[in-house]
Write an enzyme that holds these catalytic residues in place. Sequence first.
Site, short mmCIF file in Angstrom:
data_model
loop_
_atom_site.label_atom_id
_atom_site.label_comp_id
_atom_site.label_asym_id
_atom_site.label_seq_id
_atom_site.Cartn_x
_atom_site.Cartn_y
_atom_site.Cartn_z
N LYS A 80 0.84 -1.20 0.00
CA LYS A 80 0.00 0.00 0.00
C LYS A 80 0.87 1.25 0.00
O LYS A 80 1.89 1.31 0.71
CB LYS A 80 -0.91 -0.03 1.23
CG LYS A 80 -1.91 1.11 1.34
CD LYS A 80 -2.78 0.94 2.59
CE LYS A 80 -3.80 2.06 2.73
NZ LYS A 80 -4.67 1.88 3.92
N SER A 157 -9.63 2.08 3.26
CA SER A 157 -8.77 2.81 2.34
C SER A 157 -7.78 1.92 1.58
O SER A 157 -7.13 2.38 0.63
CB SER A 157 -7.98 3.86 3.13
OG SER A 157 -7.09 3.25 4.07
N SER A 181 -10.23 -0.05 7.30
CA SER A 181 -9.56 0.12 6.02
C SER A 181 -8.93 -1.14 5.45
O SER A 181 -8.58 -1.17 4.28
CB SER A 181 -8.50 1.22 6.13
OG SER A 181 -9.10 2.49 6.21
#
Length: 466
Positions: A80, A157, A181
């Site tokens: 990420k 997210s 997330s």
Amino acid sequence: MTFDPFWSIEQLSGHFARRELSSVEAVTELVRRIAALDGRLHAFCQVDEDGALARARATDEARARGTSTSPLLGVPLAVKDIFDQAGHGTHAGSNALNDRLPTRSANAVEKLESAGMVAIGRTNMVEFAYGGWGTNPVQGAPCNPWGLANHVVAGGSSSGSAVAVAGGFAPAALGTDTGGSIRTPAAWCGIVGLKTSVGLVGRGGVVPLCPTHDSVGPMTRTVRDAALLLEAMAGSDPRDVATWHVPSVRSLATIEDGVKGLRIGMLPEQDLAGVEPDIRMLYDRAIADLTALGAQFHKIALPLSISDYLGRGGEIMSVESYALLSAYVDDPDNPVDPVIAERISRGRDISGPAYYRLLETRRLAQIGFQEAAAGFDAFVAPGSHRSPVPLAEVDESLPPNHFGRLVNYLDLASLVVPVGSTSNGLPAGLQIVVRKFDDALALRIGRTLERARGSLFVPPPGLQAQ
């Protein structure tokens, strides 16, 4: 042999160990697949083909010399864009964060690379990790592999990380979780996601959003794979004091122990009122399966309402994110999405005394929960109360997941596992919530369900053979 982009880590590692496949061959195939398909899925903001192939060659050489027996040796990993990687800019999904050029990688990246994993690229995400739908108008929103025709959102997210795993680009990815997330995108994309206990996995080298709630965790296709990554990442991090003197985790030692005799809570009807009917049916079916395997289910009454957990957790997120990111949202020349800027800016008006009261209220809520949960080993909730929607239909004023933020607010750990698809063909997940540092128990419960059903992960239709 024919390469399958949807192999689990354990399957891929087995092929490596038997010399049926090399890491270079696996990385080459995945990079080719990303080039062919990621224009539609938008999982990655950067693919490091040359660096990944160099690391893959090094792991193949280490295997040939017999100098490593790590089950993660040569296994590809997606990272990420909130984790530092030496030599790569960290942007956290934002065009405004252009000054973070790390010379050292994040703790989690360092530990996984030390175990032999090969980072192949950085994944897209919600800007500054402050959103649960998976949208990002400044850098583009990843597309859920189960909803390509209508660009269905992936959840946020950690949207790109979930898409990379579900779409057959990498067998594992790193995510972060501040209010769901990891868990929302895992539920919506049909993969496994673990929100770890704060202090179990170091957060050094991760762009912070809300340090009170932030955690790091794995996103994989199987529960055992999640346990493999957890054991490799867990441990002391000199850049994160929360990890100091935390007992080591041995999740694989107990992961096959089953659920017989475990006392597990299920939510009362008032907390499930907003759950979509198909998701409720899959939730009930998972409870029935675990009951048949020996678990004992009883209603657990949470001391606060779901909306209370959402609201109180959100206020802490706003004040801490504003303290950390105000320079970006207060500068009118910085290209921050107005929706994200507004969420962060709410913290501007929360005073020091008010923030202290928020933390004290949280402490009392944690005590209240521990009293209510006495006698329970865990409790279960839907991975999300609703299914994902097309990007054009997202309403940013609504919470995408009623059951995300309460776990961070109460300082718990939680595993999401896929439990099937709704009538509209979109995945749903079950959330297994445990006390802090009981992460191994969540994995054990999830693994029991996975073992009973044969497999929980299903490749999205239309992507298997490409």
